[in-house]
Design an enzyme around this catalytic site. Structure first.
Site, mmCIF file in Angstrom:
data_model
loop_
_atom_site.group_PDB
_atom_site.id
_atom_site.type_symbol
_atom_site.label_atom_id
_atom_site.label_comp_id
_atom_site.label_asym_id
_atom_site.label_seq_id
_atom_site.Cartn_x
_atom_site.Cartn_y
_atom_site.Cartn_z
ATOM 1 N N THR A 143 0.832 -1.201 0.000
ATOM 2 C CA THR A 143 0.000 0.000 0.000
ATOM 3 C C THR A 143 0.863 1.246 0.000
ATOM 4 O O THR A 143 2.009 1.231 0.487
ATOM 5 C CB THR A 143 -0.901 0.012 1.254
ATOM 6 O OG1 THR A 143 -1.559 1.283 1.364
ATOM 7 C CG2 THR A 143 -0.093 -0.214 2.516
ATOM 8 N N TYR A 182 -2.145 0.075 10.714
ATOM 9 C CA TYR A 182 -2.283 -0.522 9.383
ATOM 10 C C TYR A 182 -1.031 -0.283 8.551
ATOM 11 O O TYR A 182 -0.491 -1.204 7.930
ATOM 12 C CB TYR A 182 -3.501 0.067 8.675
ATOM 13 C CG TYR A 182 -3.612 -0.335 7.218
ATOM 14 C CD1 TYR A 182 -4.017 -1.616 6.870
ATOM 15 C CD2 TYR A 182 -3.304 0.562 6.197
ATOM 16 C CE1 TYR A 182 -4.110 -1.992 5.543
ATOM 17 C CE2 TYR A 182 -3.385 0.195 4.871
ATOM 18 C CZ TYR A 182 -3.799 -1.080 4.543
ATOM 19 O OH TYR A 182 -3.876 -1.462 3.229
#
Length: 687
Positions: A447, A490
């Site tokens: 990501t 995250y």
């Protein structure tokens, strides 16, 4: 009513214990169990708790509340310690008739709310009945026999508490003592895969019920058999196995099933053995301790037993002899199912590893199976189950690793779970491949959050967007040369995974590569507020629902159609010798860089109306600007984005509006609700 077959589902219920004072949890659980389609509820009416000062008031509230919605089966057990020969709730009372007297009291006070009463629970379990002080169960037979006689005299059905573990010799003893003759129902308990070993002590429900019926035919031929407790602990994160275990118990040849239980036990609550003595006790629910549904709970709430049966029917067929499948972890998810589809369309075998924890993805799995049948092999494993992963990837031709906890907000609420799935789960995949002894390519979905929130980038505020002050970044985007700056749990968990994937190429020579993704959108995406914002915006708009923008809406993202994303993943695999050990940015690039406001304006045109938008504070870890510099990917493998964002948005709009999209669920739900509304109208008119 006799047991249902595989094609005929009988009603079922839950066994759920409620502790004094749990008013709010009880009401919430009752609401949820009713929505899940349960008809019966078994709960304990503790003699010991009733003996406490607050006991009568608690049960005065609890029993009627349950009976308003369910056919109630109270299990009356636990001796008040002050009346017990052992000083514990598992001991026989000094005066055995005290139990019959209490049953009489219960029937008088609460008998209007039920028609059957269960007399004790698990009498061969030391924690429920201390048989060391009653080695031949003579005290138990006298105590329960008297209570059963009086309950039947008063017109109630009697249920003998189930054994754990099952013991046919004990049942024979109860028959010889005459106790079975006083029972209308014999309860059974079974926990295959949890406390009953499927490799040794568990031979299936048919065998268990057959042994019970053999005893009853001799001593109490008219007695029914109810499964008063069956369950499966998901302490190994195997929710699909729990769902399959539920279906097996439901199909057993018993007259009734009570599934144990509805909700996991809170971590700070002690069970019989003590606090956290055995972790299995804490994971028996179909929803977790916070009320979040596991797979079984979600499917029951969405469509009842048929939904569970339909999803579990997607279980994997066997691979063809010698097949070297493509393995896609998270393969029922949005990007994963599109990658899987691209290989399946070529006739390749694809193993989809997905625990279906994300709502809606079971539809993607069904879509793959409908299109490609036996080429699709579903393995419902969790990334935390290392041994299962070793077995699955053993013969893989390649692994695309997309399974993850994907929401920043969820990572902030549950950082430990986020780490276990994203970081430890990725390490499990890498170790599974390494231990296979084969140089299997692994392509990892990372990501852009590994670059942090980019707070150091100087930005210019324009009419509808922010733009970087740095001309090079404005022209090309953020490159892989940008230093890593993990932000939020995250970002940390995905960043750790990102680095492990790259290091396994260096340390072990595995052919691994990483794609650090921007915002991907397109068909098969069931977007939510926390993840998949483009689809989420469109879904809310098509439903004519308001939506919330966190920040001022001028944030900029480079959005990429999923077809282009799939092409990038496949390009890395095709060039794995060149890209091994490298990370690449993947996004729409400057040509597809849009602000949230710009996307909302186009969505408004697509749906033909203004959107109800609410603005709120910026969320933690959110980036004001991110556009991927994808030149390195283009130069290395020749990939470039082909679908412009407006064309892609129209494509997503068409899919969302089609019978395959989530909006079809709204139409079907309204059709299902129509007969209910008509029935309500008839009742109102007749009144």
């Amino acid at each position: 009513m006799k047991a249902g077959s595989a094609g005929q589902d009988k009603p079922y219920g839950f066994a759920e214990w409620f502790r004094p004072g749990e008013h709010e949890r009880t009401l919430s659980a009752l609401d949820a169990m009713e929505r899940a389609g349960a008809r019966f509820l078994r709960t304990h009416l503790s003699w010991a708790e009733y003996h406490q000062p607050e006991g009568p008031a608690w049960y005065d509230w609890l029993i009627p509340k349950i009976a308003e919605r369910f056919e109630l089966l109270p299990c009356v057990h636990y001796t008040p310690p002050s009346l017990s020969r052992t000083g514990t709730s598992a001991g026989a009372p000094f005066r055995l008739l005290d139990y019959a007297d209490f049953i009489d009291h219960v029937l008088t006070r609460y008998g209007a709310h039920f028609t059957a009463v269960e007399l004790w629970n698990e009498p061969n379990n030391l924690l429920d009945w201390d048989w060391r002080e009653d080695t031949d169960w003579a005290l138990f037979c006298e105590m329960v026999g008297a209570a059963a006689h009086w309950a039947q005299e008063r017109g109630y059905k009697t249920v003998l508490g189930g054994l754990s573990p099952f013991d046919a010799n004990w049942l024979h003893l109860m028959g010889e003592r005459g106790l079975l003759a006083k029972m209308d129902v014999v309860g059974l308990h079974g926990f295959p895969g949890t406390w009953d070993s499927e490799n040794s002590t568990w031979n299936g429900w048919d065998d268990l019920i057959g042994q019970t019926r053999s005893v009853l035919d001799r001593y109490a031929p008219a007695a029914e058999i109810w499964i008063t407790e069956a369950g499966y602990a998901t302490w190994r994160h195997d929710g699909a196995t729990q769902a399959e275990s539920f279906l097996q118990a439901l199909g057993a040849p018993a007259e009734r099933l009570y599934w144990y239980g509805w909700q996991d036990i809170q971590r700070d609550v002690a069970v019989q053995e003590g606090l956290r003595f055995d972790d299995r006790h804490y994971h028996m629910g179909v929803v977790d301790a916070a009320g979040r549904p596991k797979l079984l709970g979600r499917l029951l709430s969405q469509g009842g037993v048929p939904a569970v049966r339909e999803t579990m029917a997607l279980a994997a067929p066997h691979l063809r002899q010698g097949a070297a499948p493509i393995v896609v972890t998270g393969g029922a998810g949005f990007i994963g199912c599109n990658i899987a589809e691209s290989f399946l369309a070529e006739g390749r075998d694809v193993v989809v590893i997905d625990n279906l924890s994300r709502p809606g993805v079971e539809r993607n799995l069904a879509w793959l199976r409908d299109r490609h049948g036996p080429l699709v092999h579903w393995q419902p494993h969790d990334m935390r189950d290392e041994q299962r992963l070793i077995d699955v990837v053993q013969d893989a031709a390649a692994v695309f690793h997309l399974a993850a906890q994907v929401a920043v907000t969820t990572s902030l609420e549950q950082p430990m779970a986020d780490f276990e799935v994203n970081a430890r789960g990725t390490l499990n995949v890498l170790e599974a491949v390494r231990r296979s002894g084969r140089k299997t390519p692994v392509i990892f979905a990372s990501t852009n959050k590994v670059y942090g929130n980019l707070a150091d980038l100087a930005m210019k505020e324009e009419a509808d967007r922010y733009a970087p002050a740095d001309n090079d970044i404005a022209a090309h985007g953020v490159s892989e040369a940008r230093r890593l700056d993990f932000c939020t749990p995250y970002g940390c968990s995905k960043g750790v995974a990102d680095q492990y994937v790259l290091d396994y190429a260096k340390s072990y020579g595995l052919p691994t590569a990483v794609l650090r993704m921007s915002c991907i959108y397109g068909p098969r995406q069931f977007g939510t507020e926390d993840q998949g914002w483009v689809a989420h915006f469109l879904i809310r708009a098509l439903r004519d629902e308001g939506l919330t923008i966190y920040g001022d809406g001028k944030q900029v993202r480079d959005i990429l159609h999923v077809a282009d994303a799939v092409a990038a993943y496949r390009a890395l695999l095709a060039n794995i010798d060149t890209v091994q050990g490298r990370a690449f940015n993947l996004g729409g690039g400057p040509d597809n860089a849009v602000s949230l406001r710009t996307v909302l304006a186009v969505i408004s045109d697509l749906v033909g109306g203004d959107l109800a938008i609410r603005y709120s504070d910026t969320r933690q870890g959110d980036q004001t600007y991110f556009v991927a510099d994808t030149r390195q990917l283009t130069e290395t493998v020749g990939w470039r984005a082909k679908i412009g964002w407006q064309e892609g948005l129209r494509d997503l709009h068409a899919w969302l509006s089609s019978p395959e999209g989530p909006l079809e669920d709204d139409r079907l739900a309204s059709l299902r609700a129509a007969p209910v509304l008509l029935a309500q109208d008839r009742r109102r008119l007749s009144a």
